[in-house]
Motif scaffolding. Structure first.
Motif, PDB file in Angstrom:
ATOM      1  N   TYR A  92       1.003  -1.733   0.256  1.00 43.58           N
ATOM      2  CA  TYR A  92       0.575   0.208   0.572  1.00 43.58           C
ATOM      3  C   TYR A  92       0.716   1.316  -0.352  1.00 43.58           C
ATOM      4  N   LEU A  93       0.384   2.785  -1.096  1.00 49.89           N
ATOM      5  CA  LEU A  93       1.291   3.260  -0.613  1.00 49.89           C
ATOM      6  C   LEU A  93       0.226   4.584  -0.151  1.00 49.89           C
ATOM      7  N   ASP A  94       0.883   5.598  -0.124  1.00 50.87           N
ATOM      8  CA  ASP A  94       0.132   6.847   0.848  1.00 50.87           C
ATOM      9  C   ASP A  94      -0.680   7.357  -1.058  1.00 50.87           C
ATOM     10  N   ASN A  95      -1.930   7.667  -0.676  1.00 51.78           N
ATOM     11  CA  ASN A  95      -2.235   8.214  -2.084  1.00 51.78           C
ATOM     12  C   ASN A  95      -1.636   8.495  -3.078  1.00 51.78           C
ATOM     13  N   SER A  96      -1.012  10.565  -2.538  1.00 53.17           N
ATOM     14  CA  SER A  96      -0.472  11.138  -2.652  1.00 53.17           C
ATOM     15  C   SER A  96       0.896  10.678  -3.781  1.00 53.17           C
ATOM     16  N   ALA A  97       1.574   9.316  -2.927  1.00 55.21           N
ATOM     17  CA  ALA A  97       2.766   9.185  -3.219  1.00 55.21           C
ATOM     18  C   ALA A  97       2.745   7.649  -4.665  1.00 55.21           C
ATOM     19  N   ARG A  98       1.129   7.540  -5.890  1.00 58.57           N
ATOM     20  CA  ARG A  98       1.365   6.690  -6.435  1.00 58.57           C
ATOM     21  C   ARG A  98       2.059   6.921  -7.939  1.00 58.57           C
ATOM     22  N   LYS A  99       2.909   6.189  -8.287  1.00 59.72           N
ATOM     23  CA  LYS A  99       2.649   6.394  -9.862  1.00 59.72           C
ATOM     24  C   LYS A  99       3.803   7.404  -9.752  1.00 59.72           C
ATOM     25  N   CYS A 100       4.907   6.984  -8.471  1.00 53.67           N
ATOM     26  CA  CYS A 100       6.635   7.822  -8.615  1.00 53.67           C
ATOM     27  C   CYS A 100       7.385   6.757  -8.015  1.00 53.67           C
TER      28      CYS A 100
END
Length: 192
Positions: A92-100
């Motif tokens: 699980y990633l913080d929603n704001s940290a996805r796709k990086c």
């Protein structure tokens, strides 16, 4: 074991990480069908889950510039001893940290540790929509495929959340050689 590069640190999770991990997980419980859990567990329950996992498997966090941005862990697949060389993985990633790229780094670190333990088969259980909607897309399955997982099974309408039915797929990645006299899997060793 700790890995640090350019402001990114991957390390073993600690009890004091639980509030931040719950904050990350809360988004997925409350706003998505990525997890079929419908109620956010308490900090006590979350810590108990983490401690249970850590008896045998890695439980990792990824930090960027000192802030935890995600977590990943493995757990027993099915729970019978003949399955010891297989495990289920979760990230699980913080929603704001996805796709990086953080998810890929975290998954690769988890895979490295599992391979060192002697695990051979990784499995991922993924919510899968027949039609993408506001609660779940096919991104998780696509990300796993990009990491070398292949789809091996599908369960139809097995998860009900937000008054909708969702499918679930299993994906698999083989990371070792299956032998006739397979050595036992070693428990994960946490860094002091």
């Amino acid at each position: 074991m700790r890995l640090e590069t350019s402001g990114i640190t991957i390390r073993d999770a600690r009890p004091e990480d639980v509030p931040r991990l719950l904050e990350i997980y809360a988004y997925y419980v409350k706003h998505t069908a990525i997890t079929f859990e419908c109620e956010l567990p308490s900090a006590r329950e979350f810590l108990a889950r983490m401690q249970h996992t850590k008896k045998r498997y890695p439980y990792l966090v990824i930090e960027k510039d000192g802030r935890v941005q995600g977590y990943a862990y493995a757990r027993a697949f099915v729970g019978r001893s003949a399955y010891d060389w297989s495990c289920e993985t979760t990230v699980y990633l913080d929603n704001s940290a996805r796709k990086c790229g953080l998810g890929k780094k975290l998954y690769e670190a988890l895979e490295t540790r599992l391979k060192e333990m002697g695990l051979l088969n990784l499995y991922a259980c993924i919510a899968y929509p027949r039609t993408e909607d506001d609660y779940v897309s096919k991104n998780s399955a696509e990300s796993h495929a990009h990491l070398g997982f292949t789809k091996i099974g599908e369960f139809h309408s097995c998860g009900y959340k937000f008054r909708r039915w969702y499918d679930m797929i299993w994906m698999e990645k083989i990371i070792g050689t299956h032998g006739d006299n397979q050595p036992p899997v070693r428990p994960y060793r946490y860094a002091p």
